[in-house]
Design a protein around this motif. Structure first.
Motif, short mmCIF file in Angstrom:
data_model
loop_
_atom_site.label_atom_id
_atom_site.label_comp_id
_atom_site.label_asym_id
_atom_site.label_seq_id
_atom_site.Cartn_x
_atom_site.Cartn_y
_atom_site.Cartn_z
N PHE A 58 4.98 7.38 -5.56
CA PHE A 58 3.76 8.16 -5.39
C PHE A 58 3.98 9.55 -5.96
O PHE A 58 5.11 9.96 -6.20
CB PHE A 58 3.30 8.23 -3.93
N THR A 59 2.89 10.27 -6.19
CA THR A 59 2.97 11.64 -6.68
C THR A 59 2.42 12.59 -5.62
O THR A 59 1.67 12.19 -4.74
CB THR A 59 2.17 11.83 -7.98
N GLY A 60 2.81 13.84 -5.70
CA GLY A 60 2.32 14.84 -4.77
C GLY A 60 3.04 14.80 -3.43
O GLY A 60 3.87 13.94 -3.16
N ARG A 61 2.71 15.75 -2.59
CA ARG A 61 3.33 15.90 -1.27
C ARG A 61 2.84 14.80 -0.33
O ARG A 61 1.64 14.66 -0.09
CB ARG A 61 2.97 17.27 -0.71
N GLN A 62 3.79 14.01 0.19
CA GLN A 62 3.50 12.93 1.13
C GLN A 62 4.68 12.77 2.08
O GLN A 62 5.78 13.24 1.80
CB GLN A 62 3.27 11.60 0.40
N ARG A 63 4.46 12.06 3.18
CA ARG A 63 5.53 11.71 4.11
C ARG A 63 5.71 10.20 4.11
O ARG A 63 4.75 9.46 4.29
CB ARG A 63 5.21 12.19 5.52
N ILE A 64 6.95 9.76 3.92
CA ILE A 64 7.26 8.33 3.97
C ILE A 64 7.32 7.92 5.43
O ILE A 64 8.04 8.51 6.23
CB ILE A 64 8.60 8.03 3.26
N ARG A 65 6.55 6.88 5.79
CA ARG A 65 6.46 6.40 7.17
C ARG A 65 7.19 5.08 7.39
O ARG A 65 7.66 4.79 8.48
CB ARG A 65 5.00 6.22 7.59
N GLN A 66 7.25 4.25 6.34
CA GLN A 66 7.90 2.94 6.46
C GLN A 66 8.37 2.50 5.08
O GLN A 66 7.72 2.77 4.07
CB GLN A 66 6.92 1.92 7.02
N ILE A 67 9.51 1.80 5.06
CA ILE A 67 10.06 1.26 3.83
C ILE A 67 10.34 -0.22 4.04
O ILE A 67 10.99 -0.60 5.02
CB ILE A 67 11.36 2.00 3.44
N CYS A 68 9.81 -1.05 3.17
CA CYS A 68 10.01 -2.51 3.24
C CYS A 68 10.55 -2.98 1.89
O CYS A 68 10.09 -2.53 0.85
CB CYS A 68 8.70 -3.23 3.52
N PHE A 69 11.53 -3.88 1.94
CA PHE A 69 12.08 -4.38 0.68
C PHE A 69 12.66 -5.77 0.86
O PHE A 69 12.92 -6.22 1.97
CB PHE A 69 13.15 -3.44 0.11
N VAL A 70 12.84 -6.45 -0.27
CA VAL A 70 13.54 -7.73 -0.33
C VAL A 70 14.58 -7.62 -1.43
O VAL A 70 14.24 -7.29 -2.57
CB VAL A 70 12.57 -8.90 -0.63
N GLY A 71 15.83 -7.86 -1.08
CA GLY A 71 16.89 -7.87 -2.07
C GLY A 71 17.01 -9.26 -2.67
O GLY A 71 16.47 -10.23 -2.13
N ASN B 13 19.07 -4.60 -7.92
CA ASN B 13 19.03 -5.94 -7.33
C ASN B 13 18.02 -6.03 -6.18
O ASN B 13 18.32 -6.54 -5.11
CB ASN B 13 20.43 -6.37 -6.87
N VAL B 14 16.84 -5.51 -6.43
CA VAL B 14 15.74 -5.55 -5.46
C VAL B 14 14.59 -6.37 -6.05
O VAL B 14 14.17 -6.11 -7.18
CB VAL B 14 15.27 -4.12 -5.11
N VAL B 15 14.08 -7.32 -5.29
CA VAL B 15 12.95 -8.13 -5.73
C VAL B 15 11.66 -7.31 -5.65
O VAL B 15 10.83 -7.36 -6.54
CB VAL B 15 12.84 -9.40 -4.88
N GLY B 16 11.50 -6.56 -4.56
CA GLY B 16 10.31 -5.75 -4.39
C GLY B 16 10.50 -4.69 -3.33
O GLY B 16 11.28 -4.87 -2.40
N LEU B 17 9.80 -3.58 -3.48
CA LEU B 17 9.85 -2.46 -2.55
C LEU B 17 8.44 -2.00 -2.27
O LEU B 17 7.64 -1.81 -3.19
CB LEU B 17 10.65 -1.30 -3.16
N SER B 18 8.13 -1.82 -0.98
CA SER B 18 6.84 -1.24 -0.57
C SER B 18 7.14 -0.04 0.30
O SER B 18 8.02 -0.11 1.18
CB SER B 18 6.01 -2.24 0.23
N VAL B 19 6.43 1.04 0.05
CA VAL B 19 6.60 2.28 0.82
C VAL B 19 5.24 2.65 1.41
O VAL B 19 4.27 2.77 0.67
CB VAL B 19 7.15 3.41 -0.07
N CYS B 20 5.20 2.82 2.73
CA CYS B 20 3.99 3.30 3.39
C CYS B 20 4.12 4.80 3.55
O CYS B 20 5.14 5.28 4.04
CB CYS B 20 3.84 2.64 4.75
N TYR B 21 3.13 5.53 3.12
CA TYR B 21 3.20 6.98 3.15
C TYR B 21 1.82 7.55 3.49
O TYR B 21 0.82 6.88 3.45
CB TYR B 21 3.70 7.54 1.83
N GLY B 22 1.82 8.83 3.80
CA GLY B 22 0.56 9.48 4.11
C GLY B 22 0.76 10.87 4.64
O GLY B 22 1.83 11.35 4.85
#
Length: 84
Positions: A9-22, A75-84
């Motif tokens: 993401f761009t700009g000022r944000q706070r990361i609230r959750q990180i989800c991934f699959v290796g 070696n990551v299949v996918g990454l999702s970051v929840c921010y706001g």
């Protein structure tokens, strides 16, 4: 969500959750407080082989990124970051 290294993401944000699959090989994720692959590291993890989803809730106010966020994936299949 991203599947290869890049801007989350761009700009000022706070990361609230990180989800991934290796994938089937040990790997790592490094998140920078920037829109490029350099600068202040705000979060990093190294993991062993994994084909299962991992979800990490960030407590309190989350991780503050002043300048956006860039994720370097290995070696990551996918990454999702929840921010706001």
């Amino acid at each position: 969500s991203i599947t290869s290294s890049g801007v989350v993401f761009t700009g000022r944000q706070r990361i609230r959750q990180i989800c991934f699959v290796g994938n089937t090989t040990a790997g790592s994720i490094t998140i920078y407080d920037n829109n490029i692959n350099s600068g202040r590291v705000v979060w990093s993890i190294a993991f062993h082989t994994s084909n299962v989803p991992v979800s990490i809730d960030i407590p309190g106010e989350g991780i503050l990124c002043l300048n956006g966020a860039y994720a370097a994936l290995s070696n990551v299949v996918g990454l999702s970051v929840c921010y706001g």
